[in-house]
Design a protein around this motif. Structure first.
Motif, PDB file in Angstrom:
ATOM      1  N   PRO A   1       0.875  -1.202   0.049  1.00  0.00           N
ATOM      2  CA  PRO A   1       0.236  -0.102  -0.079  1.00  0.00           C
ATOM      3  C   PRO A   1       0.623   1.340  -0.419  1.00  0.00           C
ATOM      4  O   PRO A   1       0.675   2.249   0.382  1.00  0.00           O
TER       5      PRO A   1
ATOM      6  N   THR B   1      -4.524   3.336   6.045  1.00  0.00           N
ATOM      7  CA  THR B   1      -3.614   2.193   5.400  1.00  0.00           C
ATOM      8  C   THR B   1      -2.896   1.165   6.584  1.00  0.00           C
ATOM      9  O   THR B   1      -2.860  -0.558   6.044  1.00  0.00           O
TER      10      THR B   1
ATOM     11  N   VAL C   1      -6.079  -0.838   0.210  1.00  0.00           N
ATOM     12  CA  VAL C   1      -5.936  -2.138   0.691  1.00  0.00           C
ATOM     13  C   VAL C   1      -6.747  -2.860   1.275  1.00  0.00           C
ATOM     14  O   VAL C   1      -7.816  -3.100   1.863  1.00  0.00           O
TER      15      VAL C   1
ATOM     16  N   ARG D   1      -1.791  -7.455   4.438  1.00  0.00           N
ATOM     17  CA  ARG D   1      -2.111  -7.107   3.655  1.00  0.00           C
ATOM     18  C   ARG D   1      -1.119  -6.894   2.282  1.00  0.00           C
ATOM     19  O   ARG D   1       0.004  -6.946   1.393  1.00  0.00           O
TER      20      ARG D   1
ATOM     21  N   SER E   1      -2.387  -4.755  -1.484  1.00  0.00           N
ATOM     22  CA  SER E   1      -2.432  -3.701  -2.152  1.00  0.00           C
ATOM     23  C   SER E   1      -2.907  -3.579  -3.870  1.00  0.00           C
ATOM     24  O   SER E   1      -1.350  -4.125  -4.292  1.00  0.00           O
TER      25      SER E   1
END
Ligand code: PLP
Length: 352
Positions: A7, A132, A284, A322, A324
């Motif tokens: 991200p 985020t 994300v 995560r 993205s």
């Protein structure tokens, strides 16, 4: 070349790459002024403000700090809901600026409610639109409205670092007075620029502070297409080139970003992964790690397939991962990423 599924920084837009290959401009010449004014004009459209957008050489954190220092004076009371790493950073910046900060601590992954910010006695409210670190999105218009009903003279400052060009943002229409963002997220440019958007109300409330990030000084210089100091003009050129391409077709672009992030969550659901946020930002997709699987194993499974992913931050470190697609990804490439995600987890998860 690796696929950045992080991200930020993100995969660059081809228009940014093209602009960065151009010969160096001197920042106090007419061609540079044209580029600077074009970038500022398009940024105003992207933020949907009738006010001004200032371009600072530095990262998103500099923009957050400039916003706080130039809108609030030491001793003024501000409310800062803390629901992730970047809202925590907003609180730290406000504290370091000498403000009287009331933190409203929430579990990471949750978002503040309008009722919770409808408390009187504050000069300001600081919020992160797209958190985020958890993947959560806050309802900025509802929060700004509730806060201003309780504090008619209050100012709302927002971090739009991972919402600008990823999801619709609108300063005045949402009751947001100032916002901060950066070049290496939804703008699909390299890191190095921070943006501060100021509504007409914020412009009137400016209190010059600091030296490098004195926004009154920048306002004067940038009105003429220059910056008080030597700007990262090459990056400004990249930002102008990307915005020229994306702003005229913003609704389609935002729809693509929403669909792509939705696809990541859909794959996660198929794999039985638990999402971190209750309300998801399109910037994300954040998932808890499956029981007994360390982050290292997930990172490695993606790395073996040429992709770079991100882990957790703060209290979520070692607990989540995560992904993205905020960078420049075509629709068909997102399908490739979805397939890669499934394949990586076929390796990671023990078959039953
Ligand atoms: N705010 C949010 C929501 C972010 O995602 C980030 C970076 O990840 C920042 C602030 C900080 O920006 P920078 O790293 O450009 O200083």
């Amino acid at each position: 070349m690796e696929w950045l599924l992080t991200p930020g920084p993100v995969r660059l837009h081809p228009k940014a790459l093209e602009a960065l290959a151009r010969p160096q401009l001197h920042h106090r010449t007419e061609p540079a002024r044209e580029v600077f004014l074009k970038a500022r004009d398009l940024l105003k459209k992207a933020f949907q403000t009738q006010g001004e957008v200032l371009v600072l050489t530095g990262s998103g954190t500099l923009a957050m700090e400039a916003l706080v220092h130039n809108l609030f004076s030491p001793g003024e009371r501000v409310l800062v809901p803390v629901y992730g790493k970047f809202s925590e950073r907003f609180a730290e910046i406000a504290e370091s600026a000498g403000l009287a900060v009331d933190r409203w601590e929430l579990p990471y992954g949750e978002v503040p409610s309008p009722e919770g910010v409808a408390r009187p006695g504050y000069r300001g409210l600081l919020l992160v639109h797209s958190e985020t670190s958890t993947g959560a999105l806050v309802d900025l218009p509802a929060l700004a409205k509730a806060f201003k009903e309780a504090n008619p003279e209050g100012l709302v400052g927002a971090d739009m670092v991972t919402s600008l060009l990823v999801r619709e943002v609108a300063l005045e229409a949402w009751g947001v007075d100032a916002a901060a963002s950066g070049s290496q997220k939804g703008l699909m440019c390299p890191p190095g620029l921070g943006f501060v958007a100021l509504s007409p109300t914020a412009l009137e409330a400016l209190r010059p502070r600091g030296y490098y990030y004195d926004l009154s000084r920048e306002l004067k210089a940038q009105g003429e297409g220059e910056s008080a100091w030597t700007p990262a003009i090459n990056l400004v050129g990249a930002v102008a080139a990307v915005l020229e391409e994306v702003v005229p077709r913003l609704p389609e672009h935002l729809a693509l970003k929403a669909w792509q992030n939705g696809l990541l969550y859909q794959v996660g659901e198929e794999l039985g992964l638990r999402p971190v946020p209750k309300v998801a930002s399109p910037a994300v997709a954040a998932f808890y790690l499956p029981e007994g699987i360390p982050y290292r194993a997930v990172k490695e499974a993606f790395a073996q397939r040429g992709a770079v992913i991100a882990g957790g931050q703060g209290p979520l470190k070692g607990k989540i991962f995560r992904l993205s697609l905020m960078g420049h990804y075509q629709r068909y490439e997102a399908f490739g990423v979805a397939a890669l995600f499934k394949e990586a987890f076929a390796d990671i998860l023990p078959t039953s």
